[in-house]
Design a protein around this motif. Structure first.
Motif, short mmCIF file in Angstrom:
data_model
loop_
_atom_site.label_atom_id
_atom_site.label_comp_id
_atom_site.label_asym_id
_atom_site.label_seq_id
_atom_site.Cartn_x
_atom_site.Cartn_y
_atom_site.Cartn_z
N ILE A 265 -11.92 1.29 3.37
CA ILE A 265 -11.12 0.98 2.16
C ILE A 265 -11.98 0.04 1.31
N THR A 266 -12.58 0.58 0.26
CA THR A 266 -13.54 -0.19 -0.52
C THR A 266 -12.89 -0.99 -1.65
N LEU B 54 0.81 -1.22 0.00
CA LEU B 54 0.00 0.00 0.00
C LEU B 54 0.85 1.27 0.00
N VAL C 1 -4.51 7.50 -2.82
CA VAL C 1 -5.75 7.27 -2.08
C VAL C 1 -6.80 8.26 -2.56
N ASP D 95 -10.89 9.49 -2.03
CA ASP D 95 -12.12 9.47 -1.25
C ASP D 95 -13.25 9.86 -2.18
N ILE E 61 -7.58 0.93 8.16
CA ILE E 61 -7.68 -0.07 7.11
C ILE E 61 -8.81 -1.03 7.52
N ALA F 128 -11.59 4.75 -1.25
CA ALA F 128 -12.08 4.76 0.12
C ALA F 128 -13.35 5.58 0.22
N VAL G 105 -8.75 -1.94 -3.41
CA VAL G 105 -7.30 -1.77 -3.56
C VAL G 105 -6.94 -2.34 -4.92
N ILE H 77 -6.09 3.25 -4.32
CA ILE H 77 -6.92 2.81 -3.20
C ILE H 77 -8.17 3.68 -3.21
#
Length: 176
Positions: A149-150, A104, A109, A111, A144, A161, A152, A159
């Protein structure tokens, strides 16, 4: 070989008996997957030193190891609290959709399609695993958890999220 070429598998907890055995903490999902290990790297000072395993006993309660050339309790004491590593290339194969936490670091990342930043590092605080992301020059810690975290996507370095409302705001508020 450096720590960057490896992953931490655990550490030595304490000595076990008088003949050089040690009790290990294996920080892995399935300790039995490591039953056939022939060696591991032990961090001593700033170096990773290879130790060959004479025998390894893994059960649900504890892991006992006997390393070659460690034949008494005094030698075993020198290993207590040492970190244990394995090279990245010996990681067990994962099923599709699974990943290792170290993968990771460096990933982007998002959102809900808003780019927050890249994963800087990982933290384990008790049972809680967190990723650290620098967003608007502030560090944000994101748990996590499957609810947050929907997705990866290792191949695309992404990622996805769904950050709970208010979590980011806590970090961005001025410290007045």
């Amino acid at each position: 070989m450096t720590v960057d070429d490896c992953y931490q598998i655990g550490h030595v907890i304490k000595t076990h008996g008088l003949k050089g055995e040690v009790q290990l903490f294996l920080d892995v999902d399935d300790p039995l997957a490591y039953q056939e290990m022939e060696s591991m790297l032990v961090q001593q000072n700033d170096s990773l030193v290879p130790f060959f395993i004479e025998h390894l006993q893994i059960n649900s309660a504890k892991t006992i190891a006997k390393f070659e050339e460690i034949d008494d309790i005094e030698q075993a004491k020198s290993l207590v609290a040492c970190q244990l590593y394995l090279p990245l290339d010996v990681l067990p194969e994962l099923k599709d959709g699974e990943y290792y936490l170290h993968q990771l670091v460096g990933m982007d990342v998002y959102d809900r399609d808003t780019h927050l930043g890249q994963v800087k590092e990982l933290f384990e605080i008790g049972p809680q695993e967190l990723i650290s992301v620098i967003h608007q020059e502030k560090e944000i810690l994101i748990p996590i958890k499957d609810e947050i975290i929907t997705k990866v996507d290792i191949e695309n370095n992404r990622i996805d999220a769904e950050i709970p409302d208010g979590l980011i705001d806590i970090y961005l508020e001025d410290e007045n």
